[in-house]
Design a protein around this motif. Structure first.
Motif, short mmCIF file in Angstrom:
data_model
loop_
_atom_site.label_atom_id
_atom_site.label_comp_id
_atom_site.label_asym_id
_atom_site.label_seq_id
_atom_site.Cartn_x
_atom_site.Cartn_y
_atom_site.Cartn_z
N MET A 78 0.85 -1.20 0.00
CA MET A 78 0.00 0.00 0.00
C MET A 78 0.88 1.25 0.00
O MET A 78 1.89 1.31 0.68
CB MET A 78 -0.91 0.01 1.23
CG MET A 78 -1.83 1.22 1.31
SD MET A 78 -2.95 1.17 2.74
CE MET A 78 -4.06 -0.14 2.26
N GLU A 79 0.46 2.27 -0.75
CA GLU A 79 1.21 3.52 -0.80
C GLU A 79 0.98 4.33 0.48
O GLU A 79 -0.04 4.18 1.16
CB GLU A 79 0.81 4.34 -2.02
CG GLU A 79 1.17 3.70 -3.35
CD GLU A 79 0.80 4.60 -4.51
OE1 GLU A 79 0.14 5.63 -4.27
OE2 GLU A 79 1.16 4.27 -5.64
N ILE A 80 1.93 5.22 0.75
CA ILE A 80 1.85 6.03 1.97
C ILE A 80 0.59 6.89 1.97
O ILE A 80 -0.15 6.93 2.96
CB ILE A 80 3.10 6.92 2.11
CG1 ILE A 80 4.35 6.05 2.29
CG2 ILE A 80 2.95 7.88 3.28
CD1 ILE A 80 5.65 6.83 2.26
N LEU A 81 0.32 7.57 0.86
CA LEU A 81 -0.80 8.49 0.82
C LEU A 81 -2.14 7.76 0.92
O LEU A 81 -3.09 8.28 1.50
CB LEU A 81 -0.76 9.33 -0.46
CG LEU A 81 0.34 10.40 -0.51
CD1 LEU A 81 0.28 11.17 -1.81
CD2 LEU A 81 0.24 11.35 0.68
N GLU A 82 -2.22 6.57 0.35
CA GLU A 82 -3.46 5.79 0.44
C GLU A 82 -3.75 5.43 1.90
O GLU A 82 -4.89 5.57 2.38
CB GLU A 82 -3.35 4.53 -0.40
CG GLU A 82 -4.61 3.67 -0.41
CD GLU A 82 -4.43 2.39 -1.21
OE1 GLU A 82 -5.36 1.56 -1.18
OE2 GLU A 82 -3.36 2.20 -1.83
N ALA A 83 -2.73 4.98 2.59
CA ALA A 83 -2.91 4.66 4.01
C ALA A 83 -3.17 5.92 4.82
O ALA A 83 -3.97 5.93 5.77
CB ALA A 83 -1.67 3.94 4.54
N ALA A 84 -2.50 7.01 4.45
CA ALA A 84 -2.66 8.27 5.19
C ALA A 84 -4.10 8.76 5.16
O ALA A 84 -4.63 9.26 6.16
CB ALA A 84 -1.72 9.33 4.63
N GLU A 85 -4.77 8.62 4.01
CA GLU A 85 -6.15 9.08 3.91
C GLU A 85 -7.06 8.29 4.85
O GLU A 85 -7.98 8.84 5.45
CB GLU A 85 -6.65 8.98 2.47
CG GLU A 85 -6.13 10.10 1.57
CD GLU A 85 -6.48 11.49 2.11
OE1 GLU A 85 -7.63 11.68 2.56
OE2 GLU A 85 -5.61 12.36 2.09
N LYS A 86 -6.82 6.99 4.98
CA LYS A 86 -7.60 6.19 5.92
C LYS A 86 -7.35 6.64 7.36
O LYS A 86 -8.28 6.73 8.17
CB LYS A 86 -7.24 4.71 5.76
CG LYS A 86 -7.64 4.11 4.41
CD LYS A 86 -7.29 2.63 4.34
CE LYS A 86 -7.71 2.04 3.00
NZ LYS A 86 -7.39 0.60 2.90
N TYR A 87 -6.11 6.93 7.66
CA TYR A 87 -5.76 7.40 9.01
C TYR A 87 -6.41 8.75 9.30
O TYR A 87 -6.96 8.97 10.39
CB TYR A 87 -4.25 7.51 9.11
CG TYR A 87 -3.74 8.15 10.38
CD1 TYR A 87 -3.99 7.60 11.63
CD2 TYR A 87 -2.98 9.32 10.32
CE1 TYR A 87 -3.52 8.19 12.79
CE2 TYR A 87 -2.48 9.91 11.47
CZ TYR A 87 -2.76 9.35 12.70
OH TYR A 87 -2.29 9.94 13.85
N LEU A 88 -6.38 9.65 8.32
CA LEU A 88 -6.95 10.98 8.52
C LEU A 88 -8.46 10.92 8.70
O LEU A 88 -9.04 11.71 9.47
CB LEU A 88 -6.58 11.88 7.34
CG LEU A 88 -5.08 12.21 7.23
CD1 LEU A 88 -4.76 12.83 5.87
CD2 LEU A 88 -4.65 13.14 8.36
N ARG A 89 -9.12 10.01 8.00
CA ARG A 89 -10.56 9.84 8.19
C ARG A 89 -10.86 9.37 9.61
O ARG A 89 -11.84 9.79 10.23
CB ARG A 89 -11.13 8.85 7.18
CG ARG A 89 -11.31 9.44 5.78
CD ARG A 89 -12.24 8.59 4.94
NE ARG A 89 -11.68 7.26 4.69
CZ ARG A 89 -10.90 6.96 3.68
NH1 ARG A 89 -10.55 7.90 2.81
NH2 ARG A 89 -10.46 5.73 3.51
N GLN A 90 -9.98 8.50 10.14
CA GLN A 90 -10.17 8.06 11.52
C GLN A 90 -9.99 9.20 12.50
O GLN A 90 -10.74 9.34 13.47
CB GLN A 90 -9.19 6.93 11.83
CG GLN A 90 -9.54 6.15 13.08
CD GLN A 90 -8.48 6.25 14.17
OE1 GLN A 90 -7.60 7.10 14.09
NE2 GLN A 90 -8.59 5.43 15.17
#
Length: 301
Positions: free
Chosen positions: A1-13
């Motif tokens: 998984m790319e950093i930004l893809e994971a980051a968006e999930k984290y930011l939604r949380q």
């Protein structure tokens, strides 16, 4: 998984579950985007401690403040801890990433006399009836009179202002609501703006759609924080320097409350701080108050 893809999930949380403020989420998004750009085209599970240290070192080389670097450290440590807990990583590479100690550099504080001069000048400018001048006067009076954050001020709706009780209901960090008082000068400025200034700005809306926002921009939309920063820098810059922002008015209000004898816990409640320790760091005893206490209390004064 790319950093930004994971980051968006984290930011939604962060936004939906932890209910962090939109400003904090925006800052973390920028931090993680910066990390992704610094790491280049590598997957999330390829990021190691050296990548993170190199990224922070770039911030140091740019001359970013210690507070900014500390926030960036917190952003990546929180992100990688979440990714590890979510099963996206086998091990957390940020565990040994050390944040610099945050300094206790306080925002600049305007004197009560200097602020009185600025607000009197703005009141005189607003007397001509220009809607922008009326709005700007009300903005500064409320920032100082209620010690609100710029995001809280920009988020105010008309129904949030109780003109009879001289209070405003604001939504602070973590979606925590509180009611703050403001004085007669702010009430007069608000009355003048709401009666003569705001209707003129509402009429400038291109779609004639109704709006609930108290403070409006030149085109009739909700006033943005950037415009408030520009206003404060323009009006208080000669007193406090070109980089002054709305937080200086909040800090000045807290300092002047303490100078006037307000209880520290009352100031904490007004500012919306969860911890009294935050208020103790954020506010300080002015040299005049310290000198007066010394003269009254010390046997060798």
């Amino acid at each position: 998984m790319e950093i930004l893809e994971a980051a968006e999930k984290y930011l939604r949380q962060l936004a939906d579950v932890r209910r962090l403020s939109p400003a904090t989420v925006r800052a973390y998004r920028a931090d993680l985007a910066s990390l992704s750009a610094a790491c280049g085209d590598i997957a999330l599970d390829d990021v190691d401690l050296e990548n993170l240290r190199d990224w922070l070192w770039q911030s140091v080389q740019r001359g970013d403040s210690r507070a900014t670097i500390a926030r960036r450290t917190a952003a990546v440590r929180g992100f990688f801890a979440w990714a590890t807990e979510a099963g996206l990583l086998a091990a957390d590479p940020s565990l040994r990433l050390v944040a610099p100690k945050r300094g206790r550099t306080l925002p600049k504080v305007a004197t009560a006399d200097a602020l009185a001069d600025v607000l009197t000048r703005m009141e005189n400018a607003a007397a001509g009836g220009d809607p922008i001048a009326l709005r700007d006067h009300a903005v500064l009076e409320l920032l100082y009179g209620a010690a609100v954050r710029v995001s809280e001020l920009c988020g105010l709706d008309v129904d949030d202002v109780d003109r009879d009780r001289h209070t405003a209901r604001v939504l602070g960090k973590g979606a925590k609501e509180r009611v703050v008082p403001f004085g007669l000068p702010a009430l007069r400025a608000m009355d003048a703006y709401l009666v003569r200034g705001r209707p003129a700005l509402v009429a400038r809306r291109p779609d004639d759609a109704p709006t609930s926002a108290v403070f409006l921009g030149a085109r009739g939309g909700r006033l943005g924080s950037r415009a408030v920063y520009d206003l404060v820098a323009r009006e208080l810059g000669p007193e406090l320097g070109e980089h002054v922002g709305p937080h200086a008015l909040r800090h000045s209000a807290a300092t002047h409350l303490l100078d006037g004898g307000a209880d520290l816990r009352a100031v904490q409640e007004m500012l919306g701080h969860a911890s009294l320790g935050t208020t103790q760091i954020y506010t300080h005893v002015s040299s005049e108050r310290l000198a007066a206490s010394y003269r009254l209390a010390h046997p060798r004064a």
